[in-house]
Write a protein that holds these residues in place. Sequence first.
Motif, PDB file in Angstrom:
ATOM      1  N   GLN A   1       0.841  -1.190   0.000  1.00 53.32           N
ATOM      2  CA  GLN A   1       0.000   0.000   0.000  1.00 53.32           C
ATOM      3  C   GLN A   1       0.878   1.242   0.000  1.00 53.32           C
ATOM      4  N   ILE A   2       0.458   2.232  -0.784  1.00 49.58           N
ATOM      5  CA  ILE A   2       1.189   3.495  -0.872  1.00 49.58           C
ATOM      6  C   ILE A   2       0.192   4.629  -0.644  1.00 49.58           C
ATOM      7  N   THR A   3       0.555   5.581   0.203  1.00 49.59           N
ATOM      8  CA  THR A   3      -0.276   6.761   0.433  1.00 49.59           C
ATOM      9  C   THR A   3       0.128   7.839  -0.565  1.00 49.59           C
ATOM     10  N   VAL A   4      -0.839   8.330  -1.320  1.00 48.02           N
ATOM     11  CA  VAL A   4      -0.594   9.346  -2.350  1.00 48.02           C
ATOM     12  C   VAL A   4      -1.253  10.647  -1.900  1.00 48.02           C
ATOM     13  N   THR A   5      -0.527  11.755  -2.017  1.00 44.55           N
ATOM     14  CA  THR A   5      -1.041  13.051  -1.589  1.00 44.55           C
ATOM     15  C   THR A   5      -1.055  14.023  -2.766  1.00 44.55           C
ATOM     16  N   LEU A   6      -2.208  14.641  -2.986  1.00 45.70           N
ATOM     17  CA  LEU A   6      -2.348  15.719  -3.966  1.00 45.70           C
ATOM     18  C   LEU A   6      -2.416  17.028  -3.175  1.00 45.70           C
ATOM     19  N   SER A   7      -1.602  18.008  -3.562  1.00 41.80           N
ATOM     20  CA  SER A   7      -1.596  19.262  -2.791  1.00 41.80           C
ATOM     21  C   SER A   7      -1.277  20.440  -3.697  1.00 41.80           C
ATOM     22  N   GLY A   8      -1.695  21.639  -3.242  1.00 40.43           N
ATOM     23  CA  GLY A   8      -1.435  22.867  -3.970  1.00 40.43           C
ATOM     24  C   GLY A   8      -0.226  23.591  -3.403  1.00 40.43           C
ATOM     25  N   GLN A   9       0.477  24.300  -4.275  1.00 44.02           N
ATOM     26  CA  GLN A   9       1.647  25.064  -3.857  1.00 44.02           C
ATOM     27  C   GLN A   9       1.282  26.540  -3.739  1.00 44.02           C
ATOM     28  N   SER A  10       1.934  27.213  -2.815  1.00 46.19           N
ATOM     29  CA  SER A  10       1.785  28.675  -2.654  1.00 46.19           C
ATOM     30  C   SER A  10       0.328  29.085  -2.504  1.00 46.19           C
ATOM     31  N   GLY A  11      -0.426  28.295  -1.765  1.00 50.35           N
ATOM     32  CA  GLY A  11      -1.810  28.653  -1.490  1.00 50.35           C
ATOM     33  C   GLY A  11      -2.789  28.371  -2.600  1.00 50.35           C
ATOM     34  N   ASN A  12      -2.364  27.711  -3.667  1.00 49.47           N
ATOM     35  CA  ASN A  12      -3.273  27.384  -4.764  1.00 49.47           C
ATOM     36  C   ASN A  12      -4.237  26.282  -4.339  1.00 49.47           C
ATOM     37  N   LEU A  13      -5.504  26.462  -4.673  1.00 49.77           N
ATOM     38  CA  LEU A  13      -6.540  25.475  -4.367  1.00 49.77           C
ATOM     39  C   LEU A  13      -7.084  24.877  -5.652  1.00 49.77           C
ATOM     40  N   PHE A  14      -7.633  23.679  -5.559  1.00 54.70           N
ATOM     41  CA  PHE A  14      -8.232  23.046  -6.740  1.00 54.70           C
ATOM     42  C   PHE A  14      -9.655  22.594  -6.415  1.00 54.70           C
ATOM     43  N   GLU A  15     -10.516  22.695  -7.429  1.00 54.98           N
ATOM     44  CA  GLU A  15     -11.921  22.315  -7.269  1.00 54.98           C
ATOM     45  C   GLU A  15     -12.173  20.860  -7.620  1.00 54.98           C
ATOM     46  N   GLY A  16     -11.499  20.387  -8.638  1.00 56.26           N
ATOM     47  CA  GLY A  16     -11.678  19.005  -9.079  1.00 56.26           C
ATOM     48  C   GLY A  16     -10.348  18.337  -9.331  1.00 56.26           C
ATOM     49  N   PHE A  17     -10.362  17.009  -9.376  1.00 56.95           N
ATOM     50  CA  PHE A  17      -9.123  16.270  -9.642  1.00 56.95           C
ATOM     51  C   PHE A  17      -9.462  14.850 -10.098  1.00 56.95           C
ATOM     52  N   MET A  18      -8.479  14.189 -10.653  1.00 58.10           N
ATOM     53  CA  MET A  18      -8.562  12.765 -10.981  1.00 58.10           C
ATOM     54  C   MET A  18      -7.182  12.169 -10.797  1.00 58.10           C
ATOM     55  N   LEU A  19      -7.106  11.033 -10.133  1.00 56.97           N
ATOM     56  CA  LEU A  19      -5.821  10.397  -9.801  1.00 56.97           C
ATOM     57  C   LEU A  19      -5.830   8.954 -10.260  1.00 56.97           C
ATOM     58  N   GLN A  20      -4.740   8.546 -10.908  1.00 58.65           N
ATOM     59  CA  GLN A  20      -4.566   7.150 -11.325  1.00 58.65           C
ATOM     60  C   GLN A  20      -3.123   6.730 -11.104  1.00 58.65           C
ATOM     61  N   ALA A  21      -2.921   5.411 -11.046  1.00 56.11           N
ATOM     62  CA  ALA A  21      -1.571   4.847 -11.057  1.00 56.11           C
ATOM     63  C   ALA A  21      -1.371   4.178 -12.408  1.00 56.11           C
ATOM     64  N   ARG A  22      -0.252   4.468 -13.040  1.00 53.82           N
ATOM     65  CA  ARG A  22       0.012   3.883 -14.353  1.00 53.82           C
ATOM     66  C   ARG A  22       1.453   3.402 -14.438  1.00 53.82           C
ATOM     67  N   GLN A  23       1.622   2.330 -15.217  1.00 54.26           N
ATOM     68  CA  GLN A  23       2.983   1.884 -15.501  1.00 54.26           C
ATOM     69  C   GLN A  23       3.677   2.975 -16.303  1.00 54.26           C
TER      70      GLN A  23
END
Length: 571
Positions: A57-79
């Motif tokens: 198991q791996i913990t994946v973190t999505l985050s914004g830099q310099s105070g940037n925020l996001f409304e939507g996202f999509m995350l996948q693992a790929r070879q």
Amino acid sequence: MFLYVLLCCVGVVCCYSSGYVSEVCGSMTPNHGSSAQSGTAPFTVTADKTAFKAGDQITVTLSGQSGNLFEGFMLQARQVGSSASLGTFTVTDSNAQTLTCDGMASRAVSHTSGSRKSSIQAKWTAPATGNPANIEFRATFVKTANTFWVGVKSSTVTYTAATTSATPTNSTVAPGTSTTVPTASSNPDCGKTKVCFSQPSGCDPAVSTGCYFMAVQMSSNQSEMRIEMFGQADGYVAIGFSDDQNMGNDDIYICGKDSSGNLQVQHAISTGKTSPTILSLGNVTNIKTALMNGNKINCSFTSRNAISTGSRASSTSEYYLMIAAGPSNTQGIQIHTNKYVSSTKASLLNPSQAVTSTEEFPAIVKAHGCLMLISWMTTGSIGMLIARYLKGVAKDHGCCGKDFWFVAHVSLMTLSVTATAIAFILVFSYAQDWSGGAHPVLGCLVMILSLIQPIVAACRCEPNHERRFVFNWAHSFIALAIKGLAVAAIFTGLALFEEYVEDGWMLKVMGGFITWEALIYILQDLNLRAKKKDSELCSFGSVRPETVLLILYLLGNLAFLIALLVGIGRT
């Protein structure tokens, strides 16, 4: 027109704000009517590990830099270098949800609303069968409807292959996957340290063709169990733990082929007759798989998951054991073609307990089939044959003022109707429901017409009555209908007995019987035509040709009947 276009746009935004974006799994590009940003994204994708192996198991973190925020996202693992998603995700954040991609559940993660977010975490579980190469996590970030970045990547996470044992001859194994095959040397552990269940009972998966096998070895502190499963299937083999002998609310582990043809282990809960719900693999480690000759599936693993039947996690150690196997496609596993259930509950803490399979067809169902065969292959068929061709035999000799042919016909048909009624009652008392399909419909029609026929016969007029022909035609038509429906019911019934049998030899035997019966009818009819011309088809001295043909028919009839009765008894 402007308002119409505006409303359409609002509909699109509402759709994507919910995060249900499985249709763009491949491109990961929002359908917002604008192009993705080409510059560096003010967002990052990070993993808490730099290397992994199968089942990690791996913990994946999505985050914004310099105070940037996001409304939507999509995350996948790929070879690395591939566009196919792999592995499964689990989420605990209310702002995130898993998605189905490439026909597999939990292959991606997306947002649940358009609220602004600073970071999101998700746990990714590596495929149980291992990965062919290194992977990277890729994400799409949506800052506003027209400002988004696609394909933001994490650092490469290196795949570390597990130690592999010798690969079985003529086998294919997913790259990097450890292999294990239950062998004769492991079978003696059954009844000692392992609770084993197999079909046929006691078969050795290492040497027996068509052997379906599962073994469970509970640790001394009952904190984990080692599970083995083996079977022959085009898509998957699954084992289950259940509170009853019916499918539904069962804890299941599936060893099946993914879209690439590699084996993977999945954890699921069955919901009855629909596809099982795939769960997070959870605390499953030490996974080993092997695929031999393309269809011999073998998986073993250690599970620390609590067995859950339905909505509760059970503290008991006694369950009915289940094995199922069948095909699969890009949508997942399909309905099983083989299913075996233990006859009693098995205690996972008591390896010495003998675990046997229930009969797929209980004795009462077999009795139903046997009675219907006897009724309409033998007694009914002979009764009809006598009424049509042997009225001239022993004429003016019989019982109670009736000719021999009439007494024989009535007696045989009475036996047929009685046996049919008994068979009808037996199977409905067992099923206590309408099972569906053509067979019960045909059986009901045979039963109804069988009851109507003697009523029609009892109401017949005198032989010399001017309207006697009405009875003759009605009696003959009903008899012909019963015969045709009975034959169809027998074929569909035998098909149920041989539903998962490749050769289907009982259906072939029944086909042979129909051919034999048709031949006798043709010969009897030719002889009847010859008699009308004061001739005979052939001469047998004092014995009439129709009697000889009846004896031949009876001998062949019994041969076919006995073969089918033995076949039903062995199912």
